[in-house]
Design a protein around this motif. Structure first.
Motif, PDB file in Angstrom:
ATOM      1  N   UNK A  50      30.852  55.369  52.249  1.00 36.15           N
ATOM      2  CA  UNK A  50      30.181  54.841  53.438  1.00 36.15           C
ATOM      3  C   UNK A  50      31.152  54.561  54.571  1.00 36.15           C
ATOM      4  N   UNK A  51      32.426  54.351  54.250  1.00 31.68           N
ATOM      5  CA  UNK A  51      33.422  54.020  55.267  1.00 31.68           C
ATOM      6  C   UNK A  51      34.156  55.231  55.822  1.00 31.68           C
ATOM      7  N   UNK A  52      33.864  56.419  55.317  1.00 35.75           N
ATOM      8  CA  UNK A  52      34.652  57.599  55.688  1.00 35.75           C
ATOM      9  C   UNK A  52      33.945  58.523  56.680  1.00 35.75           C
ATOM     10  N   UNK A  53      32.712  58.218  57.052  1.00 42.94           N
ATOM     11  CA  UNK A  53      31.964  59.080  57.962  1.00 42.94           C
ATOM     12  C   UNK A  53      31.279  58.227  59.025  1.00 42.94           C
ATOM     13  N   UNK A  54      31.178  58.783  60.225  1.00 46.87           N
ATOM     14  CA  UNK A  54      30.456  58.105  61.301  1.00 46.87           C
ATOM     15  C   UNK A  54      28.951  58.239  61.088  1.00 46.87           C
ATOM     16  N   UNK A  55      28.189  57.450  61.826  1.00 46.54           N
ATOM     17  CA  UNK A  55      26.734  57.554  61.734  1.00 46.54           C
ATOM     18  C   UNK A  55      26.264  58.960  62.093  1.00 46.54           C
ATOM     19  N   UNK A  56      26.896  59.545  63.113  1.00 45.03           N
ATOM     20  CA  UNK A  56      26.505  60.892  63.519  1.00 45.03           C
ATOM     21  C   UNK A  56      26.722  61.908  62.416  1.00 45.03           C
ATOM     22  N   UNK A  57      27.843  61.811  61.725  1.00 42.85           N
ATOM     23  CA  UNK A  57      28.110  62.750  60.633  1.00 42.85           C
ATOM     24  C   UNK A  57      27.161  62.496  59.467  1.00 42.85           C
ATOM     25  N   UNK A  58      26.874  61.231  59.160  1.00 39.36           N
ATOM     26  CA  UNK A  58      25.916  60.937  58.094  1.00 39.36           C
ATOM     27  C   UNK A  58      24.542  61.538  58.412  1.00 39.36           C
ATOM     28  N   UNK A  59      24.141  61.510  59.669  1.00 44.35           N
ATOM     29  CA  UNK A  59      22.862  62.108  60.057  1.00 44.35           C
ATOM     30  C   UNK A  59      22.865  63.610  59.790  1.00 44.35           C
ATOM     31  N   UNK A  60      23.966  64.282  60.097  1.00 42.92           N
ATOM     32  CA  UNK A  60      24.056  65.726  59.863  1.00 42.92           C
ATOM     33  C   UNK A  60      24.061  66.049  58.376  1.00 42.92           C
ATOM     34  N   UNK A  61      24.744  65.213  57.586  1.00 44.92           N
ATOM     35  CA  UNK A  61      24.769  65.419  56.139  1.00 44.92           C
ATOM     36  C   UNK A  61      23.370  65.266  55.552  1.00 44.92           C
ATOM     37  N   UNK A  62      22.668  64.228  55.967  1.00 45.91           N
ATOM     38  CA  UNK A  62      21.314  63.987  55.463  1.00 45.91           C
ATOM     39  C   UNK A  62      20.382  65.125  55.861  1.00 45.91           C
ATOM     40  N   UNK A  63      20.513  65.610  57.081  1.00 51.58           N
ATOM     41  CA  UNK A  63      19.681  66.720  57.541  1.00 51.58           C
ATOM     42  C   UNK A  63      19.941  67.974  56.716  1.00 51.58           C
ATOM     43  N   UNK A  64      21.216  68.255  56.435  1.00 54.40           N
ATOM     44  CA  UNK A  64      21.554  69.436  55.638  1.00 54.40           C
ATOM     45  C   UNK A  64      21.044  69.302  54.209  1.00 54.40           C
ATOM     46  N   UNK A  65      21.171  68.101  53.641  1.00 52.27           N
ATOM     47  CA  UNK A  65      20.682  67.881  52.279  1.00 52.27           C
ATOM     48  C   UNK A  65      19.174  68.090  52.204  1.00 52.27           C
ATOM     49  N   UNK A  66      18.447  67.593  53.199  1.00 55.03           N
ATOM     50  CA  UNK A  66      17.000  67.786  53.217  1.00 55.03           C
ATOM     51  C   UNK A  66      16.618  69.238  53.397  1.00 55.03           C
ATOM     52  N   UNK A  67      17.319  69.939  54.270  1.00 49.67           N
ATOM     53  CA  UNK A  67      17.022  71.348  54.535  1.00 49.67           C
ATOM     54  C   UNK A  67      17.176  72.199  53.284  1.00 49.67           C
TER      55      UNK A  67
END
Length: 442
Positions: free
Chosen positions: A204-221
């Protein structure tokens, strides 16, 4: 009679079907191609099937292949360097920075050889070395569920003062995310489906909110699990408090990460209430007792997670922290540590731990429709354990049965006589059949 490829007969079957261990005395498993076509009493299956190869499993425990849900083979070549130091990082970090691609491959080879010999058939590997390791896993014949390690932090973490925020470099984050996306495109579903991919933010401390949003979007896709360390240490908590004014679990809840996609690793610095919150969200847990006990003297909260209804898989983490990729050792320590922590010798019974290494492990990493139990239609991943080995005797079946306690608390891994992965015999009578083991070890 129906012709099939392989028929195992007269074994002590632990199918893991249902809520227990699914025991069947003198049971048989029929395999055709890479699938189990039938499980049942030996006389019944012998009457129905003619096999190209028949294996008499008398005095063998037959059970699903073991699932190592979380490990980092990228640093496996550093076995023994993380111990006898004030902290694991002090023992390993200087060497980690010098690892070459050849060293990463050697670590993957060593980890997989050790794991196969001790009955592991699925590796949940996690790290930047996956493109190096996967061609070897494909050749070896092991099942692998992998991800790269996504971080937005440049290599200055060790130079920061306590509480000083990590700098985020978006270019690094985008590059690491792209590595994981490339892995999905190249390897997800490869090797006849044996190799599948997850997404792996480091913490949780290694990624920004913006990067977490992109990761979540890719995981869902792509319909993928998200594997992430949570509550690893005090530094993580301090980073999140100073950056967002929230603890890690609170932050992850705010950004929508607490759900069934998440596999939460370790959680040793989470409160019981936070662990219960993660478990109640539908997320699963990777439980690596040896690593955390050796490195930090801490037992991860698998007891809290499990009693809340969450699914738990076992993991060996990596051999520079726990010194092995042997799930039999991990099962024993899991049972002992949780019982000792709670001062209750009945809290984590051996049958429950065996489920963590098989069907519940498969559920935790999202592969339970394919592996984890011996049932018709599932992939043929199974192992045979020799009950004639001194560590497995005596063998009692009536009026009580002692095979499961002996598998979890007595077995050392060298009792494994055969491993079948995706319908192929990968390990047989002390020899890995798909590679030149002696050459690789040399």
């Amino acid at each position: 009679m129906q012709m099939i490829d392989l028929l195992l007969t007269n074994g002590d079957l632990f199918t893991m079907a249902g809520d227990g261990v699914g025991y069947l005395e003198k049971g048989a498993v029929a395999i055709d191609g890479n699938r189990i076509v039938a499980v049942g009493p030996s006389p019944e299956l012998q009457a129905r099937y003619q096999a190209r190869r028949t294996i008499d499993a008398t005095m063998k425990a037959v059970l699903p292949g073991l699932i190592d849900g979380h490990l980092h083979t990228v640093i496996a070549i550093l076995r023994g360097l993380g111990q006898d130091a004030p902290t694991w990082h002090e023992g390993v970090d200087a060497f980690f920075e010098q690892l070459t691609p050849a060293a990463v491959l050697a670590g993957a080879q060593l980890s997989a050889i050790e794991a196969i010999r001790a009955g592991t058939t699925t590796l949940g590997d996690y790290g930047p070395g996956m493109p190096i390791a996967l061609p070897f896993y494909e050749k070896l014949g092991v099942r692998a569920r992998v991800c790269t390690l996504i971080s937005e932090v440049p290599p200055v973490e060790s130079t920061l003062a306590e509480g000083e925020l990590y700098p985020f470099d978006p270019a690094i984050g985008e590059s690491r995310l792209q590595e994981n996306l490339d892995l999905i495109g190249q390897w997800n579903g490869a090797a006849n489906g044996r190799i599948t991919v997850m997404i792996g933010p480091q913490g949780a401390d290694y990624c920004s909110k913006g990067l977490f949003e992109k990761i979540k979007e890719a995981a869902g896709k792509h319909g993928l699990k998200i594997l992430m360390h949570i509550g690893q240490g005090d530094r993580e908590i301090l980073q999140l408090k100073n950056r967002y004014g929230a603890r890690p679990v609170e932050f992850l809840q705010e950004i929508g990460y607490l759900d069934e996609q998440l596999i939460a690793v370790h959680m040793v610095k989470c409160t019981d209430e936070e662990v219960e919150q993660i478990a109640s969200s539908g997320a699963s847990m990777a439980f690596c007792p040896s690593s955390l006990i050796i490195c930090d003297g801490i037992v991860p909260p698998a007891d809290v997670f499990s009693r809340t209804g969450g699914k738990v898989c076992l993991g060996t983490d990596e051999t520079s922290s726990n010194n092995g990729t042997n799930l039999f050792s991990e099962m024993k320590l899991a049972s002992l540590a949780l019982n000792m922590k709670n001062q209750d010798p009945t809290l984590m019974p051996t049958w429950k731990v065996l489920r963590m290494a098989t069907i519940e492990g498969a559920q935790a990493i999202g592969l339970d429709q394919e592996i984890g139990s011996l049932e018709q239609g599932k992939k043929a991943d199974l192992i045979l354990v020799d009950l004639r080995k001194p560590s497995m005797m005596p063998v009692l079946r009536d009026p009580v049965r002692n095979i499961v306690p002996n598998l979890v608390l007595s077995a050392r891994g060298d009792e494994v006589a055969m491993s079948i992965i995706d319908g192929q015999v990968v390990y047989d009578d002390g020899r890995i059949t798909t590679i030149s083991e002696d050459e690789l070890l040399e």
